[in-house]
Scaffold this active site. Structure first.
Site, PDB file in Angstrom:
ATOM      1  N   ILE A  52     -17.700 -28.915   8.840  1.00  0.00           N
ATOM      2  CA  ILE A  52     -17.382 -28.807  10.269  1.00  0.00           C
ATOM      3  C   ILE A  52     -15.887 -29.055  10.505  1.00  0.00           C
ATOM      4  O   ILE A  52     -15.245 -28.362  11.307  1.00  0.00           O
ATOM      5  CB  ILE A  52     -18.241 -29.812  11.088  1.00  0.00           C
ATOM      6  CG1 ILE A  52     -19.739 -29.527  10.886  1.00  0.00           C
ATOM      7  CG2 ILE A  52     -17.886 -29.753  12.573  1.00  0.00           C
ATOM      8  CD1 ILE A  52     -20.675 -30.634  11.378  1.00  0.00           C
ATOM      9  N   TYR A  79     -26.864 -44.658   8.094  1.00  0.00           N
ATOM     10  CA  TYR A  79     -26.084 -43.521   8.595  1.00  0.00           C
ATOM     11  C   TYR A  79     -26.346 -43.319  10.086  1.00  0.00           C
ATOM     12  O   TYR A  79     -25.400 -43.206  10.880  1.00  0.00           O
ATOM     13  CB  TYR A  79     -26.450 -42.242   7.825  1.00  0.00           C
ATOM     14  CG  TYR A  79     -25.807 -41.009   8.431  1.00  0.00           C
ATOM     15  CD1 TYR A  79     -24.447 -40.764   8.288  1.00  0.00           C
ATOM     16  CD2 TYR A  79     -26.567 -40.106   9.187  1.00  0.00           C
ATOM     17  CE1 TYR A  79     -23.852 -39.650   8.863  1.00  0.00           C
ATOM     18  CE2 TYR A  79     -25.980 -38.986   9.761  1.00  0.00           C
ATOM     19  CZ  TYR A  79     -24.623 -38.761   9.599  1.00  0.00           C
ATOM     20  OH  TYR A  79     -24.037 -37.663  10.185  1.00  0.00           O
ATOM     21  N   GLY A 128     -11.279 -35.273   7.507  1.00  0.00           N
ATOM     22  CA  GLY A 128     -12.401 -34.503   6.954  1.00  0.00           C
ATOM     23  C   GLY A 128     -12.196 -33.015   7.093  1.00  0.00           C
ATOM     24  O   GLY A 128     -13.160 -32.257   7.237  1.00  0.00           O
TER      25      GLY A 128
HETATM   26  N1  LIG Z   1     -23.926 -31.592   8.319  1.00  0.00           N
HETATM   27  C1  LIG Z   1     -24.701 -32.147   9.210  1.00  0.00           C
HETATM   28  O1  LIG Z   1     -25.928 -31.890   9.250  1.00  0.00           O
HETATM   29  C2  LIG Z   1     -24.122 -33.067  10.248  1.00  0.00           C
HETATM   30  C3  LIG Z   1     -24.872 -33.297  11.409  1.00  0.00           C
HETATM   31  C4  LIG Z   1     -24.369 -34.158  12.359  1.00  0.00           C
HETATM   32  C5  LIG Z   1     -23.129 -34.756  12.178  1.00  0.00           C
HETATM   33  N2  LIG Z   1     -22.408 -34.514  11.036  1.00  0.00           N
HETATM   34  C6  LIG Z   1     -21.120 -35.203  10.870  1.00  0.00           C
HETATM   35  O2  LIG Z   1     -20.117 -34.229  10.764  1.00  0.00           O
HETATM   36  C7  LIG Z   1     -19.004 -34.757  10.034  1.00  0.00           C
HETATM   37  C8  LIG Z   1     -18.569 -33.724   9.003  1.00  0.00           C
HETATM   38  O3  LIG Z   1     -19.612 -33.561   8.069  1.00  0.00           O
HETATM   39  P1  LIG Z   1     -19.904 -32.179   7.355  1.00  0.00           P
HETATM   40  O4  LIG Z   1     -21.279 -31.814   7.657  1.00  0.00           O
HETATM   41  O5  LIG Z   1     -18.843 -31.213   7.634  1.00  0.00           O
HETATM   42  O6  LIG Z   1     -19.877 -32.654   5.832  1.00  0.00           O
HETATM   43  P2  LIG Z   1     -18.917 -32.292   4.627  1.00  0.00           P
HETATM   44  O7  LIG Z   1     -18.807 -30.833   4.448  1.00  0.00           O
HETATM   45  O8  LIG Z   1     -19.416 -33.118   3.507  1.00  0.00           O
HETATM   46  O9  LIG Z   1     -17.479 -32.830   5.096  1.00  0.00           O
HETATM   47  C9  LIG Z   1     -17.160 -34.193   5.078  1.00  0.00           C
HETATM   48  C10 LIG Z   1     -15.667 -34.350   5.191  1.00  0.00           C
HETATM   49  O10 LIG Z   1     -15.367 -35.757   5.217  1.00  0.00           O
HETATM   50  C11 LIG Z   1     -14.384 -36.035   4.231  1.00  0.00           C
HETATM   51  N3  LIG Z   1     -14.582 -37.365   3.661  1.00  0.00           N
HETATM   52  C12 LIG Z   1     -15.724 -37.871   3.150  1.00  0.00           C
HETATM   53  N4  LIG Z   1     -15.490 -39.113   2.665  1.00  0.00           N
HETATM   54  C13 LIG Z   1     -14.184 -39.373   2.869  1.00  0.00           C
HETATM   55  C14 LIG Z   1     -13.350 -40.470   2.591  1.00  0.00           C
HETATM   56  N5  LIG Z   1     -13.828 -41.577   1.979  1.00  0.00           N
HETATM   57  N6  LIG Z   1     -12.059 -40.410   2.937  1.00  0.00           N
HETATM   58  C15 LIG Z   1     -11.576 -39.293   3.536  1.00  0.00           C
HETATM   59  N7  LIG Z   1     -12.307 -38.236   3.857  1.00  0.00           N
HETATM   60  C16 LIG Z   1     -13.600 -38.267   3.508  1.00  0.00           C
HETATM   61  C17 LIG Z   1     -14.587 -34.979   3.153  1.00  0.00           C
HETATM   62  O11 LIG Z   1     -13.390 -34.761   2.441  1.00  0.00           O
HETATM   63  P3  LIG Z   1     -13.096 -35.268   0.943  1.00  0.00           P
HETATM   64  O12 LIG Z   1     -14.381 -35.296   0.216  1.00  0.00           O
HETATM   65  O13 LIG Z   1     -12.127 -34.259   0.446  1.00  0.00           O
HETATM   66  O14 LIG Z   1     -12.479 -36.621   1.083  1.00  0.00           O
HETATM   67  C18 LIG Z   1     -14.922 -33.757   3.994  1.00  0.00           C
HETATM   68  O15 LIG Z   1     -13.759 -33.119   4.409  1.00  0.00           O
HETATM   69  C19 LIG Z   1     -19.477 -36.086   9.469  1.00  0.00           C
HETATM   70  O16 LIG Z   1     -18.971 -37.135  10.260  1.00  0.00           O
HETATM   71  C20 LIG Z   1     -20.968 -36.021   9.592  1.00  0.00           C
HETATM   72  O17 LIG Z   1     -21.535 -37.290   9.744  1.00  0.00           O
HETATM   73  C21 LIG Z   1     -22.878 -33.680  10.080  1.00  0.00           C
END
Ligand SMILES: NC(=O)c1ccc[n+]([C@@H]2O[C@H](COP(=O)([O-])OP(=O)(O)OC[C@H]3O[C@@H](n4cnc5c(N)ncnc54)[C@H](OP(=O)(O)O)[C@@H]3O)[C@@H](O)[C@H]2O)c1
Length: 360
Positions: free
Chosen positions: A18, A158, A13
């Site tokens: 993040i 989720y 990711g």
């Molecule tokens: N944002 C929040 O409020 C929040 C809060 C708590 C925890 N989190 C956790 O933090 C982590 C990162 O999330 P984020 O907020 O940074 O969101 P984000 O900007 O949407 O990033 C998600 C990342 O996961 C990758 N990804 C998604 N589906 C995938 C797949 N099928 N195969 C490979 N890679 C995949 C995406 O890359 P591609 O699309 O290029 O594949 C992207 O790099 C997640 O685990 C999320 O649950 C987020």
């Protein structure tokens, strides 16, 4: 010397949010990188930036859909085939999905989410942890969430996947406590990335207050480097949410989260409401102004004598109110006396009647 020189961090990711911020921190610290996501063009661009900005020696890009069957094994095999030793594993890739579980959300998307957030994360941990333990060296960071510890209506699956990640990570932290390998759970509150948009939750109230992914990544990175079992980024406020989640009844938490996950009021409706109340205030104010102008004009047209008279009247209106109240009581008392007196006149008294009868 940078602490990461000669070492390699594998980050899933890494193409956005993040994960991208974490990759930057590893690059700044001199780590070689293995970047995994589906958007390989973004990863390629990042690789160039890291090489030119931070002098990163080696960046390997693996384009992979981690929701696919055996995705973790495939990534592991590719890394092994390239002869790379992974010193730090960051399981960041994850997605959410918004809606009522029974009627709104799509099962195929839910299945893919469970695969990505739970199965792939677990298998990557198993594969790389085995090698780390063999070397008695290594670090793992798993992306959990504050939702890991709160039931979350409208994002039920989720939150379930993140509860798994947190519990799994804390169990392993205990299993690893006598080794040189550490595992850390990162529990961010709502963060300003593309996450909510992709999950179909961009209009929820929880997005009103989002934190900076740079800060989240930094807190996660520091906790990982310190070998802490968990970290809640964002200072006292988020830590107090954590404490609340441990002490409050689950039912109450579920209600609270339902409210936070509900949609923001429709801006069009809000604007209409605002317009109506502004109009009502406007009309009221307009009437008050017109009445004031009318009184002013009328007053100006009065003779000097009448003006003095009205000024005197206005002054005495305050006293008149109190006087009115007192006079109402007096009037009631007077009326009673009058009625009584009239009755005395109309209805002859017994002795008068008797006297008149005697005369007759
Ligand atoms: N944002 C929040 O409020 C929040 C809060 C708590 C925890 N989190 C956790 O933090 C982590 C990162 O999330 P984020 O907020 O940074 O969101 P984000 O900007 O949407 O990033 C998600 C990342 O996961 C990758 N990804 C998604 N589906 C995938 C797949 N099928 N195969 C490979 N890679 C995949 C995406 O890359 P591609 O699309 O290029 O594949 C992207 O790099 C997640 O685990 C999320 O649950 C987020």
């Amino acid at each position: 010397m940078d602490s990461g020189t000669g070492k390699t961090a594998l980050i899933t990711g890494a193409s956005s949010g993040i994960g991208q911020e974490l990759a930057k921190l590893f690059a700044q610290d001199g780590y070689n990188l293995v970047l995994v996501a589906r958007s390989d063009d973004t990863l390629d661009r990042l690789a160039e930036v890291f090489k030119s900005n931070y002098g990163t020696q080696q960046v390997t890009v693996i384009k992979k859909d981690l929701a696919e069957e055996d995705a973790a094994q495939d990534v592991y095999n590719q890394v092994k085939a390239k002869g790379i030793t992974v010193n730090v594993l960051v399981n960041d890739a994850g997605v959410g999905l918004y809606g009522l579980f029974a009627t709104d959300t799509d099962w195929e998307r839910e299945k893919a989410m469970i695969h990505l957030n739970v199965l792939t994360l677990t298998q990557l941990t198993k594969l790389f942890l085995y090698d780390m333990l063999a070397r008695n060296e290594g670090k793992i960071l798993n992306l959990a969430s504050l939702l890991s510890i709160t039931p979350t209506p409208l994002m039920a699956v989720y939150a379930g996947t993140k509860a798994y990640v947190y519990n799994f990570t804390q169990s392993l932290a205990n299993e690893l406590k006598d080794t040189n390998v550490t595992i850390t759970a990162l529990l961010p509150n709502a963060t300003d990335t593309d996450f909510f948009h992709k999950a179909g939750a961009e209009n929820t109230k929880v997005t009103d207050e989002v934190q900076d992914p740079v800060m989240v990544a930094k807190d996660g990175y520091e906790a990982l480097m310190a070998g802490k079992p968990k970290v809640v980024p964002g200072g006292l406020k988020n830590k107090s949410y954590e404490v609340l989640a441990y002490v409050a009844p689950q039912e109450a938490l579920a209600s609270l989260m339902h409210e936070k996950m509900s949609l923001k009021p429709d801006p069009a409706e809000e604007t209409q409401k605002e317009k109506s109340s502004t109009l009502a205030w406007g009309i009221g104010f307009g009437i008050a102004v017109l009445a004031g102008v009318a009184i002013g004009v009328a007053y100006n047209n009065l003779s000097a004598y009448d003006k003095a008279r009205y000024r005197y009247k206005a002054k005495s209106w305050g006293n008149a109110l109190a006087d009115t109240f007192a006079s109402v009581i007096d009037t009631v008392a007077d009326t009673y006396e009058n009625v009584k007196a009239k009755a005395d006149q109309v209805v002859p008294k017994k002795e008068v009647v008797e006297k008149e009868l005697e005369v007759a």
